[in-house]
Design an enzyme around this catalytic site. Structure first.
Site, mmCIF file in Angstrom:
data_model
loop_
_atom_site.group_PDB
_atom_site.id
_atom_site.type_symbol
_atom_site.label_atom_id
_atom_site.label_comp_id
_atom_site.label_asym_id
_atom_site.label_seq_id
_atom_site.Cartn_x
_atom_site.Cartn_y
_atom_site.Cartn_z
ATOM 1 N N ASP A 22 0.851 -1.179 0.000
ATOM 2 C CA ASP A 22 0.000 0.000 0.000
ATOM 3 C C ASP A 22 0.890 1.234 0.000
ATOM 4 O O ASP A 22 1.895 1.279 0.716
ATOM 5 C CB ASP A 22 -0.830 -0.001 1.298
ATOM 6 C CG ASP A 22 -2.290 0.257 1.075
ATOM 7 O OD1 ASP A 22 -2.609 1.301 0.498
ATOM 8 O OD2 ASP A 22 -3.105 -0.570 1.513
ATOM 9 N N ASP A 72 -3.534 4.353 -2.362
ATOM 10 C CA ASP A 72 -4.651 4.745 -1.503
ATOM 11 C C ASP A 72 -5.272 6.063 -1.991
ATOM 12 O O ASP A 72 -4.548 6.981 -2.394
ATOM 13 C CB ASP A 72 -4.104 4.915 -0.074
ATOM 14 C CG ASP A 72 -5.195 5.116 0.959
ATOM 15 O OD1 ASP A 72 -6.088 4.262 1.045
ATOM 16 O OD2 ASP A 72 -5.145 6.140 1.695
ATOM 17 N N GLU A 126 -6.888 2.813 -5.783
ATOM 18 C CA GLU A 126 -8.139 2.730 -5.037
ATOM 19 C C GLU A 126 -8.992 3.918 -5.474
ATOM 20 O O GLU A 126 -8.762 5.050 -5.050
ATOM 21 C CB GLU A 126 -7.896 2.789 -3.528
ATOM 22 C CG GLU A 126 -9.170 2.524 -2.760
ATOM 23 C CD GLU A 126 -9.364 3.420 -1.541
ATOM 24 O OE1 GLU A 126 -10.274 3.122 -0.757
ATOM 25 O OE2 GLU A 126 -8.628 4.407 -1.363
ATOM 26 N N HIS A 167 -11.022 -4.226 3.805
ATOM 27 C CA HIS A 167 -11.006 -3.835 5.216
ATOM 28 C C HIS A 167 -11.883 -2.609 5.496
ATOM 29 O O HIS A 167 -11.851 -2.088 6.594
ATOM 30 C CB HIS A 167 -9.556 -3.543 5.625
ATOM 31 C CG HIS A 167 -8.989 -2.381 4.859
ATOM 32 N ND1 HIS A 167 -8.753 -2.424 3.497
ATOM 33 C CD2 HIS A 167 -8.643 -1.130 5.243
ATOM 34 C CE1 HIS A 167 -8.283 -1.269 3.091
ATOM 35 N NE2 HIS A 167 -8.208 -0.460 4.128
ATOM 36 N N ASP A 168 -12.611 -2.135 4.497
ATOM 37 C CA ASP A 168 -13.442 -0.937 4.677
ATOM 38 C C ASP A 168 -14.934 -1.224 4.601
ATOM 39 O O ASP A 168 -15.742 -0.301 4.768
ATOM 40 C CB ASP A 168 -13.112 0.107 3.590
ATOM 41 C CG ASP A 168 -11.718 0.695 3.748
ATOM 42 O OD1 ASP A 168 -11.228 0.784 4.887
ATOM 43 O OD2 ASP A 168 -11.118 1.073 2.720
HETATM 44 C C1 NOJ Z 1 -8.786 4.035 1.995
HETATM 45 C C2 NOJ Z 1 -8.367 2.963 2.941
HETATM 46 O O1 NOJ Z 1 -8.750 1.716 2.406
HETATM 47 C C3 NOJ Z 1 -9.042 3.270 4.249
HETATM 48 O O2 NOJ Z 1 -8.888 2.209 5.170
HETATM 49 C C4 NOJ Z 1 -8.487 4.560 4.790
HETATM 50 O O3 NOJ Z 1 -9.199 4.917 5.959
HETATM 51 C C5 NOJ Z 1 -8.637 5.700 3.774
HETATM 52 N N1 NOJ Z 1 -8.254 5.297 2.461
HETATM 53 C C6 NOJ Z 1 -7.784 6.874 4.161
HETATM 54 O O4 NOJ Z 1 -6.433 6.585 3.960
#
Ligand code: NOJ
Length: 517
Positions: free
Chosen positions: A101, A202, A260, A321-322
């Site tokens: 990442d 990210d 992402e 993970h989100d």
């Molecule tokens: C995306 C990440 O997947 C998430 O976990 C994070 O909180 C935000 N970007 C901010 O970096």
């Protein structure tokens, strides 16, 4: 690993490891790099092509690693650079790629640049961030943080505000500042030199902000995807990703970048993966579709058309993970797990690349944690209105007994009593288990040539079901999914895989199968 220049990423399956939740070797309750290293044989045996590691860099943990205070090191709680090198070497020996990442939108507020920026408003580090005077006694514009509340915090010493699209401890960098751009070139090279096979970028759509920082129209209710935010997604991003693509291509081994991107508009999304830009972008449309046949089919068609138009692979994601675990999103309990099993066969039969989030292969469900145990900043910043993402981050159960093989200490998030029933040990060798289903599916995906290159063609099927074929070099694979029809007949062909038991030659609701023919 396949050879250099093979564009392995076009069809790869990558396994996402949320570092702090995977395997703990020193008993501090947090996963670490040696823990991941010890479990690489398991990952390799699963049949994936590589791993994506979430941030393991030094971090004060305001957003669990997505607030980086040193981009060229390993947080001591997760290990050392030597541990990282050993992990990469072992992964490569097992034929696994390693993607890391990279967090370029913001640093931690503890990063030396930001500390300097606060300490010396006239110093060069101040210009690496987005500081502006307030307006009418409040923030400079109406932008909101994705974690709730305003996207600006006042620097009391100077009276100016700084921008943070996420938590206040994650100040946004100013990508119009040339030194930021140069610093990240260096950071990419640092990890490429250590042998990583690529980066997951990210917040990839938001690095550049519209120069005037004008107010934006915020739709109510606020959509899930970020297409509406006219202050972000600036054209400069394309130049940046072309530059990064050139950097990764300087290295041997066909290294790659996956962005992402949180956009619903597929055409706009695909612009980031045109030739010479990122190789992949995540696509969350599929993830957020309901378990409903017509909308799944429309979504798949739209994604495939948009990505084919630019010659890039589609990517398929059901978990990360989100977001809440897929079995829970699809209804939870036995029905949710059943649908999640069918969805695995659907996803892994689609053309393109796919991502599997650790624990997805175990059929883990979302954990409902007590409020006082929640750690995600989203929970606190929304006053508890949004539960946050802790429920999908509970550590992986490996065995039975205390700590379920994750830790000998106290896990950073508690694991529910029923967790061990889903453990790797409990499922290993049980042909009915989710783990063995994933192993079988991934193994077959590698064996069936049509799944590597065949185009997708839909076949007629009863309402509430999906049937498509992939054909290449005289080999054809048919994927049939009974989403919610009363019953669906098996198409002709040799049955090679089914997500659950069939009723004679019919698929009950929530079942998928692959046939060769
Ligand atoms: C995306 C990440 O997947 C998430 O976990 C994070 O909180 C935000 N970007 C901010 O970096």
């Amino acid at each position: 690993m396949s050879e250099a220049g093979s564009e392995w990423w076009r069809t790869a399956v990558l396994y996402q490891i949320y570092v702090r939740s995977f395997a703990d070797t020193d008993g501090d309750g947090l996963g670490d790099l040696p823990g991941i290293r010890s479990r690489l044989p398991y990952v390799s045996d699963l049949g994936v092509d590589g791993i994506w590691l979430t941030p393991f860099y030094p971090t004060p943990d305001a957003d669990h690693g997505y607030d980086v205070s040193d981009y060229e090191n390993v947080d001591p709680r997760f290990g050392t650079l030597a541990d990282f090198d050993a992990l990469v070497a072992d992964a490569h020996d097992l034929g696994l790629r390693v993607i890391v990442d990279i967090v370029p939108n913001h640093t931690s507020s503890e990063h030396p640049w930001f500390r300097n920026a606060l300490a010396d408003p006239n110093g060069p580090d101040r210009a690496r961030y987005v500081f502006r005077p307030g307006r009418d006694g409040g923030p400079p514009n109406n932008w909101e943080s994705a974690f709730g509340g305003p996207a600006w915090t006042e620097d009391e010493r100077s009276g100016e505000y700084y921008l943070h699209l996420f938590a206040p401890q994650q100040p946004d960098l100013d990508w119009h500042n040339e030194t930021v751009r140069q610093a990240f070139q260096q950071i990419l090279r640092f990890w490429l030199d250590r042998g990583v096979d690529g980066f997951r970028v990210d917040v990839a759509q938001s690095l550049y902000k519209e120069r005037d920082l004008a107010d934006v129209h915020i739709p109510d209710p606020r959509p899930r995807f970020g297409d509406w935010h006219t202050g972000l997604q600036q054209p400069e991003l394309h130049d940046l990703y072309r530059e990064w693509r050139q950097i990764v291509e300087e290295y041997p081994g066909d290294r790659m970048l996956v962005g992402e991107m949180f956009l619903a508009d597929q055409t706009r999304l695909a612009e980031y993966v045109r030739p010479g830009e990122l190789q992949q972008t995540f696509n969350f449309r599929f993830l957020f579709e309901e378990w409903e046949a017509a909308s799944l089919r429309a979504c798949i068609d739209e994604i495939l058309a948009a990505f084919a138009a630019v010659g890039a692979p589609a990517t398929w994601v059901l978990e990360n993970h989100d977001v809440p675990r897929v079995a829970t999103r699809y209804g939870g309990g036995a029905e949710g797990v059943r649908r999640a099993r069918a969805a695995a066969l659907l996803m892994l039969a689609l053309p393109g690349a796919a991502y599997v989030y650790a624990g997805q292969e175990l059929g883990l469900e979302e954990v409902d944690l007590a409020d006082e145990l929640r750690q995600d900043p989203i929970f606190a910043r929304t006053g508890g209105r949004r539960a946050g993402r802790d429920g999908c981050r509970v550590p992986i159960p490996w065995t039975t007994g205390p700590g379920v093989g994750f830790t000998t200490g106290t896990p950073w998030l508690p694991m529910p009593p029923w967790w061990e029933r889903s453990s790797v040990a409990a499922q290993d060798g049980d042909s009915q288990s989710m783990l063995e289903l994933y192993r079988a599916t991934l193994r077959l995906r590698r064996q069936l040539r049509a799944l590597a290159s065949g185009r997708l063609a839909w076949r007629d099927s009863p309402p509430g079901s999906l049937v498509f074929e992939r054909a290449a070099d005289s080999s054809t694979v048919v994927c049939v999914v009974n989403v919610d029809a009363p019953s669906v007949p098996l198409p002709e062909g040799e049955l090679v895989l089914a997500s659950d038991e069939l009723e004679g030659s019919f698929l009950p609701p929530g079942t998928a199968a692959w046939l060769e023919g």
